[in-house]
Scaffold this motif. Structure first.
Motif, PDB file in Angstrom:
ATOM      1  N   LYS A  52       0.802  -1.223   0.000  1.00  0.00           N
ATOM      2  CA  LYS A  52       0.000   0.000   0.000  1.00  0.00           C
ATOM      3  C   LYS A  52       0.836   1.274   0.000  1.00  0.00           C
ATOM      4  N   LEU A  53       1.748   1.374  -0.977  1.00  0.00           N
ATOM      5  CA  LEU A  53       2.410   2.654  -1.179  1.00  0.00           C
ATOM      6  C   LEU A  53       1.367   3.708  -1.544  1.00  0.00           C
ATOM      7  N   GLN A  54       1.622   4.947  -1.135  1.00  0.00           N
ATOM      8  CA  GLN A  54       0.663   6.023  -1.357  1.00  0.00           C
ATOM      9  C   GLN A  54       1.368   7.246  -1.936  1.00  0.00           C
ATOM     10  N   ALA A  55       0.587   8.107  -2.565  1.00  0.00           N
ATOM     11  CA  ALA A  55       1.114   9.383  -3.045  1.00  0.00           C
ATOM     12  C   ALA A  55       1.339  10.308  -1.854  1.00  0.00           C
ATOM     13  N   ILE A  56       2.375  11.134  -1.946  1.00  0.00           N
ATOM     14  CA  ILE A  56       2.669  12.123  -0.914  1.00  0.00           C
ATOM     15  C   ILE A  56       1.888  13.395  -1.242  1.00  0.00           C
ATOM     16  N   LEU A  61      17.153  12.775  -0.345  1.00  0.00           N
ATOM     17  CA  LEU A  61      17.217  13.119   1.073  1.00  0.00           C
ATOM     18  C   LEU A  61      16.828  14.579   1.315  1.00  0.00           C
ATOM     19  N   ALA A  62      17.180  15.469   0.395  1.00  0.00           N
ATOM     20  CA  ALA A  62      16.732  16.862   0.529  1.00  0.00           C
ATOM     21  C   ALA A  62      15.209  16.928   0.495  1.00  0.00           C
ATOM     22  N   VAL A  94       9.735  17.077   3.374  1.00  0.00           N
ATOM     23  CA  VAL A  94       8.476  16.392   3.673  1.00  0.00           C
ATOM     24  C   VAL A  94       8.289  16.236   5.178  1.00  0.00           C
ATOM     25  N   LEU A  95       9.311  15.726   5.852  1.00  0.00           N
ATOM     26  CA  LEU A  95       9.175  15.434   7.279  1.00  0.00           C
ATOM     27  C   LEU A  95       9.160  16.698   8.127  1.00  0.00           C
ATOM     28  N   THR A  96       9.881  17.736   7.693  1.00  0.00           N
ATOM     29  CA  THR A  96       9.854  19.002   8.436  1.00  0.00           C
ATOM     30  C   THR A  96       8.475  19.642   8.351  1.00  0.00           C
TER      31      THR A  96
END
Length: 449
Positions: free
Chosen positions: A53-57, A139-140, A145-147
């Protein structure tokens, strides 16, 4: 041939980067995985276990991505400081990022793409260039995304092999019960805030000089890599996968997907709640394998991979924090400070004793950049016949904490200062591009006069 000063100006110039994440991409990646499994079946090989179940970000997390090339190279350099891939044996791996100083071009009104030199290198060093630039861009993007997803937290990127080696033997060279499984993520992102459980995301980043179809294949493969680490319950570890398409003609595109999950949290255990991150970590010898949930009364056979079960949460949080600290001290060129943060199996010996000529780095340089004092190491080379100097380091006050083994104090201070770092990409006094990350690290370059 461009003048070195013009190259440095371009390195500091932010550009738009195209991103792609959609349900159509999910479908293409699923189809690529099914096609690969069919080929494996014809060869009488087992199908790969991929992230379900990969999803779009969401667009709000990947849109408006406008890094300067120098920021991307800084991200790459920090990521590979402990790589141990070349003759430097981990002492100066990060300088390898400088070979891409002329590989990218763009501007505030354009999309980033390969420059003429980048296109020429793609003909001769296709796999290496696309792989390493794929790390930098992936990674950039992960950090953005995570920030955005966790705005009150810090995001630390840690090389997965180095972290996992503290608990498992990954290859025949490692002592202990060997995992013998080549699928594993290349990086972990630790999302953390002092006093709270960390959240960990396995990350796989890839790159290619081909097209979107190749990126679909790469994302399908990446899904198998991130599935190899479970933190907590079965198939509940959130993950991120990236494939950066760097075509010879046209703008580059980052294809990105994620897997949601309610686990990945590293909770404090009652017996170790007061254990400081300043203490050394010893190698463990965990047996590899991920335990699926039972079916009724039947205990299923373990699947290949690495399982951070609840009793290992505090240990793994400790390992990630200290491995991250090792990456910073290595980036600043201080091998003596790096040794204290790595176990024997993680490669502490690579930071002691003899180093090959032109491969070692020494922490003996001091620079003021954008009004901040940094300590670190420098590297002098020629860029289009002009002598230039690159400097990598850590903010002076923060480095003193790391040098003395004060990881707890370092993390508390960078958390407080997370939004206070300069965002400028050029220092007129230094006369060159400067990139400062929230972890206190810096990468800068200038023409020597």
């Amino acid at each position: 041939m461009k003048k070195a000063a013009d190259v440095l100006t371009e390195l500091a110039r932010p550009s738009n980067v195209a991103t792609h994440s959609s349900m159509a991409l999910v479908g293409s990646v699923d189809a690529a995985g099914a096609a690969e499994d069919k080929k494996r079946q014809e060869k009488e090989l087992d199908a790969l276990r991929r992230k379900p179940k990969l999803q779009a970000i969401p667009t709000r997390e990947i849109g408006s991505f406008q890094p300067a090339p120098w920021d991307v190279l800084h991200t790459l350099a920090r990521a590979v400081a402990l790589a141990r891939r070349g003759a430097g044996r981990g002492l100066a791996e990060h300088w390898g990022s400088l070979k891409y100083s002329q590989a990218l071009t763009g501007g505030s009104d354009a999309y980033m793409k390969l420059s003429a030199e980048g296109r020429e290198n793609a003909d001769y060093y296709k796999a290496l260039q696309s792989d390493e630039l794929g790390i930098g861009f992936g990674l950039a993007m992960a950090k953005q995304v995570l920030t955005l997803r966790y705005p009150q937290h810090m995001v630390s990127i840690i090389p997965a092999d180095t972290a996992l080696r503290a608990g498992w033997a990954l290859t025949s060279r490692d002592k202990g019960p060997r995992a013998g499984y080549r699928y594993r993520p290349r990086f972990f992102a630790e999302v953390w805030k002092p006093g709270e459980p960390s959240r960990v995301f396995p990350i796989e980043t890839k790159g290619n000089h081909s097209n979107a179809t190749t990126s679909h294949d790469q994302l399908a493969s990446a899904s198998a890599h991130v599935e190899a680490v479970h933190i907590g319950s079965w198939n509940e570890t959130p993950s991120l996968v990236f494939s950066t398409e760097l075509p010879v003609e046209g703008p580059l595109t980052i294809h990105a997907l994620h897997a949601a999950g309610g686990e990945g949290r590293l909770h404090h255990s009652a017996e170790n709640a007061g254990k400081s991150l300043n203490y050394f970590v010893e190698d463990e010898n965990f047996f590899p394998g991920i335990q699926p949930p039972t079916k009724g009364d039947k205990v299923l056979q373990k699947e290949p991979g690495f399982h951070v079960t609840p009793e290992r949460h505090e240990w793994f949080r400790h390992v990630l924090a200290r491995t991250s600290a090792a990456g910073l001290t290595a980036f600043a060129g201080d091998s003596a400070a790096t040794v204290q943060y790595l176990t024997k199996r993680q490669g502490s010996r690579h930071f002691t004793g003899f180093a090959h000529a032109a491969a070692a780095s020494v922490q003996d340089a001091h620079e003021e950049l954008l009004g901040i004092q940094f300590v670190g190491t420098d590297h002098v080379f020629r860029l289009n016949r002009t002598r230039v100097e690159a400097f990598s380091g850590v903010s002076k006050d923060l480095f003193h904490h790391l040098e003395a083994g004060r990881v707890e104090q370092y993390r508390r201070e960078i958390y407080v200062r997370r939004d206070a770092w300069p965002v400028d990409t050029w220092d007129s006094k230094w006369r060159g591009p400067v990139s400062i990350c929230p972890d206190g690290s810096v990468l800068a370059m200038r023409v020597l006069t």
